[in-house]
Design a protein around this motif. Structure first.
Motif, PDB file in Angstrom:
ATOM      1  N   GLN A   8       0.836  -1.204   0.000  1.00 39.48           N
ATOM      2  CA  GLN A   8       0.000   0.000   0.000  1.00 39.48           C
ATOM      3  C   GLN A   8       0.872   1.257   0.000  1.00 39.48           C
ATOM      4  O   GLN A   8       0.560   2.228  -0.689  1.00 39.48           O
ATOM      5  N   VAL A  39       0.851   4.160  -2.939  1.00 41.44           N
ATOM      6  CA  VAL A  39       0.707   5.603  -2.724  1.00 41.44           C
ATOM      7  C   VAL A  39       1.892   6.346  -3.342  1.00 41.44           C
ATOM      8  O   VAL A  39       1.705   7.347  -4.045  1.00 41.44           O
ATOM      9  N   VAL A  60      -6.388   7.286   0.669  1.00 50.39           N
ATOM     10  CA  VAL A  60      -6.340   5.987   1.359  1.00 50.39           C
ATOM     11  C   VAL A  60      -7.247   6.023   2.590  1.00 50.39           C
ATOM     12  O   VAL A  60      -8.022   5.086   2.833  1.00 50.39           O
ATOM     13  N   GLU A 113     -10.828   5.795   1.591  1.00 46.97           N
ATOM     14  CA  GLU A 113     -11.200   4.418   1.215  1.00 46.97           C
ATOM     15  C   GLU A 113     -11.416   3.545   2.442  1.00 46.97           C
ATOM     16  O   GLU A 113     -12.246   2.643   2.423  1.00 46.97           O
ATOM     17  N   ARG A 114     -10.649   3.803   3.488  1.00 39.98           N
ATOM     18  CA  ARG A 114     -10.772   3.006   4.717  1.00 39.98           C
ATOM     19  C   ARG A 114     -12.061   3.294   5.462  1.00 39.98           C
ATOM     20  O   ARG A 114     -12.568   2.448   6.184  1.00 39.98           O
TER      21      ARG A 114
END
Length: 93
Positions: free
Chosen positions: A49, A53, A88, A91-92
């Motif tokens: 991840q 990024v 990110v 999205e979490r």
């Protein structure tokens, strides 16, 4: 964030119309800096991840190039990284 010698060189290269060399110089000098920044902000994230990024940052930089009026490329990179990190977190949640 004060411009360092890489920032100054990159600004000079962009002003001379050499985006390719400016971007290559930034990538060479700040690859590890960027990875460390992203890794600290995404503490506990999988390495894949963090790599994603960082890849998104470099993709955005390559697509847009360095703005001619830019004075602090390193800070600009970190600004782009902040946006990608925010994606990110979005999205979490």
């Amino acid at each position: 964030m004060e411009p360092d010698s890489v920032d100054l060189e990159s600004v000079r290269l962009v002003a001379a119309g050499d985006q390719r060399r400016a971007l290559a110089r930034l990538a060479e000098a700040y690859r590890d800096h960027l990875r460390g920044y992203v890794g600290r902000r995404l503490a506990g994230a999988a390495q894949a991840q963090i790599d994603d990024v960082c890849g998104a940052v470099w993709t955005a930089v390559a697509a847009d190039g360095l703005p001619v009026e830019l004075k602090a490329p390193r800070g600009w990179l970190i600004g782009i990284a902040r946006h990608k990190i925010a994606d990110v977190f979005d999205e979490r949640s």
